[in-house]
Design a protein around this motif. Structure first.
Motif, PDB file in Angstrom:
ATOM      1  N   PHE A 214       0.811  -1.215   0.000  1.00 12.74           N
ATOM      2  CA  PHE A 214       0.000   0.000   0.000  1.00 12.74           C
ATOM      3  C   PHE A 214       0.843   1.264   0.000  1.00 12.74           C
ATOM      4  N   ASP A 215       1.998   1.234   0.676  1.00 17.26           N
ATOM      5  CA  ASP A 215       2.824   2.446   0.705  1.00 17.26           C
ATOM      6  C   ASP A 215       3.372   2.779  -0.683  1.00 17.26           C
ATOM      7  N   GLU A 216       3.635   1.752  -1.499  1.00 12.30           N
ATOM      8  CA  GLU A 216       4.116   1.993  -2.857  1.00 12.30           C
ATOM      9  C   GLU A 216       3.022   2.579  -3.748  1.00 12.30           C
ATOM     10  N   LEU A 217       1.775   2.345  -3.368  1.00 17.64           N
ATOM     11  CA  LEU A 217       0.646   2.854  -4.143  1.00 17.64           C
ATOM     12  C   LEU A 217       0.227   4.249  -3.706  1.00 17.64           C
ATOM     13  N   GLY A 218       0.871   4.747  -2.668  1.00 19.28           N
ATOM     14  CA  GLY A 218       0.553   6.097  -2.219  1.00 19.28           C
ATOM     15  C   GLY A 218      -0.454   6.181  -1.096  1.00 19.28           C
ATOM     16  N   PHE A 219      -0.834   5.041  -0.503  1.00 18.84           N
ATOM     17  CA  PHE A 219      -1.757   5.060   0.619  1.00 18.84           C
ATOM     18  C   PHE A 219      -1.053   5.626   1.850  1.00 18.84           C
ATOM     19  N   LYS A 220      -1.757   6.454   2.586  1.00 17.22           N
ATOM     20  CA  LYS A 220      -1.172   7.070   3.765  1.00 17.22           C
ATOM     21  C   LYS A 220      -1.168   6.106   4.956  1.00 17.22           C
ATOM     22  N   PRO A 221      -0.050   6.022   5.673  1.00 18.32           N
ATOM     23  CA  PRO A 221      -0.052   5.218   6.903  1.00 18.32           C
ATOM     24  C   PRO A 221      -0.888   5.929   7.963  1.00 18.32           C
ATOM     25  N   VAL A 222      -1.845   5.233   8.534  1.00 16.44           N
ATOM     26  CA  VAL A 222      -2.758   5.830   9.510  1.00 16.44           C
ATOM     27  C   VAL A 222      -2.813   4.942  10.746  1.00 16.44           C
ATOM     28  N   THR A 223      -2.856   5.559  11.909  1.00 17.96           N
ATOM     29  CA  THR A 223      -2.943   4.810  13.155  1.00 17.96           C
ATOM     30  C   THR A 223      -4.185   3.923  13.185  1.00 17.96           C
TER      31      THR A 223
END
Length: 279
Positions: A214-223
């Motif tokens: 997901f990080d490679e796709l641009g999804f934001k890391p969220v708590t």
């Protein structure tokens, strides 16, 4: 319905399987049509992909994001639908001083333009950057996807889910998560063994299934923690006098804004025009 007593697994949710999305943008068109959103001047954007329009806005509640990557020495594309995540415990609702946002028992997080005072607290609070400001208007408010609540409460699917022939499934949140895990178990070589939205921000009504990180796709890391708990922690650090003054100013602004809106609608009635209905 209070979020404390709500069984979020019984609310409705989107399952978006990115491996099935072809980037046709049919969901974008359906969203525009159902919500009667106007066209906007845009241009081809290549900053982080090839999506167009480049960003969600007051005229665009959902869009398909394009991500290019390399696989076996070949350039490939991945697509995914960006939209309001309809959080189980929405931060936008927790910070809104006039209660313009509401988590419904069906699942969508709705927005009431008649209550909105345009303070933009929701824009700051949302971890996904969803609410957008009406920069084009003299008396701007906030706009966002409402999950087609007017359709959902009548037993219909959201417009985007009705249009999509493969990537979007809509149903009870519990069933959507089970279906996603079923697909992962059946094709472990195809899917990433993680669902985005199942726990992020305390869980959302939009669940993503993908083959790529997901990080490679641009999804934001969220708590994983529900964000309203952070909101109230922050508010406890604010001196009471500021909250009291802020609340008073918000109330005054709401009355003034409502007065202006009523005057505008009265003027439209006298001229024979039909006041534009908020979607």
């Amino acid at each position: 319905m209070s979020s404390e007593n709500q069984d979020f697994n019984k609310t409705k949710a989107f399952l978006i399987d990115m491996t099935k999305c072809t980037g046709c943008r049919g969901c974008q068109v359906a969203c525009k049509q159902w919500n009667q959103l106007g066209a906007e001047k845009t241009e081809f954007f290549t900053g982080e992909g090839y999506q167009n329009p480049p960003l969600m806005s007051e005229y665009t509640f959902t869009r398909i994001k394009f991500r290019d990557y390399e696989k076996n020495g070949q350039n490939e594309f991945a697509f995914y639908k960006e939209m309001c995540m309809h959080c189980n415990e929405p931060a936008c609702a927790s910070v809104c001083p006039v209660g313009a946002f509401k988590k419904t028992k069906e699942g969508p997080v709705t927005y009431d333009a008649e209550r909105c005072i345009g303070c933009r607290f929701c824009m700051v609070a949302c971890p996904f950057g969803v609410p957008k400001y009406e920069w084009s208007k003299a008396l701007p408010l906030v706009r966002k996807c409402t999950g087609c609540y007017s359709r959902v409460k009548e037993g219909l699917k959201p417009a985007c889910a009705t249009t999509c022939v493969s990537a979007i499934t809509y149903g009870n949140r519990e069933d959507m998560i089970k279906e996603a895990n079923k697909r992962i178990a059946a094709r472990p070589e195809k899917y990433l063994k993680k669902l985005y939205g199942s726990e992020e921000a305390g869980g959302t009504s939009v669940i993503y299934l993908t083959a790529l990180p997901f990080d490679e796709l641009g999804f934001k890391p969220v708590t994983k923690r529900p964000l309203p708990s952070y909101t109230w922690q922050a508010l406890r650090l604010v001196p009471g006098i500021f909250l009291t003054v802020g609340g008073s100013l918000s109330l005054l602004s709401w009355f003034n804004h409502r007065k202006e809106r009523i005057a505008k609608e009265e003027e439209q009635r006298k001229s024979g025009a039909t006041p534009k209905e908020e979607s």
